[in-house]
Write an enzyme that holds these catalytic residues in place. Sequence first.
Site, short mmCIF file in Angstrom:
data_model
loop_
_atom_site.label_atom_id
_atom_site.label_comp_id
_atom_site.label_asym_id
_atom_site.label_seq_id
_atom_site.Cartn_x
_atom_site.Cartn_y
_atom_site.Cartn_z
N LYS A 161 0.84 -1.20 0.00
CA LYS A 161 0.00 0.00 0.00
C LYS A 161 0.88 1.25 0.00
CE LYS A 161 -4.14 -2.08 1.89
NZ LYS A 161 -4.70 -2.68 3.08
N LYS A 169 -3.51 -7.93 -9.50
CA LYS A 169 -4.59 -8.45 -8.65
C LYS A 169 -5.75 -7.46 -8.59
CE LYS A 169 -5.46 -7.85 -4.30
NZ LYS A 169 -6.24 -8.01 -3.07
N LYS A 198 -10.07 -3.09 -4.75
CA LYS A 198 -10.82 -1.83 -4.69
C LYS A 198 -9.86 -0.65 -4.74
CE LYS A 198 -14.05 -4.03 -1.67
NZ LYS A 198 -13.70 -4.68 -0.41
P1 ADP Z 1 -9.87 -5.33 -1.65
O1 ADP Z 1 -8.50 -5.97 -1.76
O2 ADP Z 1 -10.44 -5.05 -2.97
O3 ADP Z 1 -9.89 -4.14 -0.72
P2 ADP Z 1 -10.92 -6.84 0.53
O4 ADP Z 1 -9.60 -6.55 1.10
O5 ADP Z 1 -12.09 -6.26 1.24
O6 ADP Z 1 -10.85 -6.39 -1.01
O7 ADP Z 1 -11.11 -8.40 0.38
C1 ADP Z 1 -12.24 -9.13 0.81
C2 ADP Z 1 -12.01 -10.59 0.50
O8 ADP Z 1 -11.88 -10.77 -0.91
C3 ADP Z 1 -10.72 -11.16 1.10
O9 ADP Z 1 -10.94 -12.49 1.49
C4 ADP Z 1 -9.74 -11.11 -0.05
O10 ADP Z 1 -8.72 -12.07 0.07
C5 ADP Z 1 -10.64 -11.41 -1.22
N1 ADP Z 1 -10.09 -10.82 -2.44
C6 ADP Z 1 -9.89 -9.50 -2.68
N2 ADP Z 1 -9.38 -9.31 -3.91
C7 ADP Z 1 -9.25 -10.56 -4.45
C8 ADP Z 1 -8.78 -11.04 -5.71
N3 ADP Z 1 -8.36 -10.21 -6.65
N4 ADP Z 1 -8.79 -12.39 -5.92
C9 ADP Z 1 -9.24 -13.25 -4.97
N5 ADP Z 1 -9.71 -12.85 -3.77
C10 ADP Z 1 -9.71 -11.52 -3.51
#
Ligand code: ADP
Length: 338
Positions: free
Chosen positions: A125, A204, A207
């Site tokens: 980050k 990857k 958000k």
């Molecule tokens: P972001 O990374 O978009 O902020 P979150 O951190 O809220 O999303 O992730 C919520 C769930 O979704 C977690 O279990 C995370 O591992 C999964 N996740 C987020 N992005 C991915 C991705 N690109 N592929 C697979 N799982 C994901």
Amino acid sequence: MNAATTPSAPGKARTYLSGVQSSGLPHLGNYFGAIRQHIELPLTDPAEHFYFIADYHALTTSRDPEELRERVRETAVTYLALGLDVERATLFRQSDVPEVHEITWLLSCTGGMGLLERAVSFKEKIERGLKPNIGLFLYPALMAADILAYDTTFVPVGADQVQHIEIAQDLAASFNAIYGDVFRRPEALLSREHSKVPGLDGQKMSKSYGNSLWIFETGKLLSKAVGRIATDSRPPEEPKDPAGILLLDFLKLFLDPEDHGQWCARTLAGGPGAPGYGHMKQRLIQAIEERFAPARARREELLKDPAEVDRVLARGALKARARAVAVRDRAFRACGLR
Ligand code: ADP
Ligand code: TRP
């Protein structure tokens, strides 16, 4: 689905728990990597299930109060629209369980600094230009408390969260080494096929990376988003290695293996029968529209009935909090606070 090892505390019931941050709209990575498992597991395993909206974690980056409130609601609605059975699983808001902060503190007093300093997601980050606040640094400690507060055995998440779960294991072990067997050891549970869904740019999907596709996107906005998926200028008839084609990775999320195999075979063969990128995009748009159409309709209904969503979250909060209070009390007694 595969559990790495058997969790500790034999004889106790299995408990599944996971959270999704409300820092943006739930995207395809969240769905295929995590939320789909959260919805399917309670149907196949009658263990205890807790799923929550990580609004405290969202605050590490969120700065707009109205937007945060709206996204918490949107995340709850997403779970319900996609079919989470709230009779079998507890859906709640992280901030309805303040005990997690007490547990965070206990873990912070026995855990080594190095654990958090080595956290990859924190470093990533910062590398992406986010100004680090204290909350961002403490993020994995709060996440460990989230997990340990419910005597969790399995944490269904995407691959990016595995290190955080290892940190939770280490923080639990440090506390237990001093005060006895207080916290139960959790294990990560990964989706076998889709633990790392790519974003529109091939990195990857996240958000915070501006490369995500909202689960319920539709119509022109969906076409526009799919139009952004990275391609190259090779013509359709040129034979291509399917492994390097991002659109085929996206199609894999939606098509059955045989159908997907044919798209790959025709791409590899090239010639007049080979699909072009435009053709793949059309198929992908159609697949997304179809897959989420029933949930999209349920979402519209749920948005008209905020009281029902509030009731679900209030019920979830009561159940989750009772559990966290019991674990907090156990930890307080062990370390001498009570
Ligand atoms: P972001 O990374 O978009 O902020 P979150 O951190 O809220 O999303 O992730 C919520 C769930 O979704 C977690 O279990 C995370 O591992 C999964 N996740 C987020 N992005 C991915 C991705 N690109 N592929 C697979 N799982 C994901
Ligand atoms: N950090 C997780 C994510 O970004 C969200 C989260 C917070 C979580 N607390 C958790 C996930 C506890 C699993 C268990 O995806």
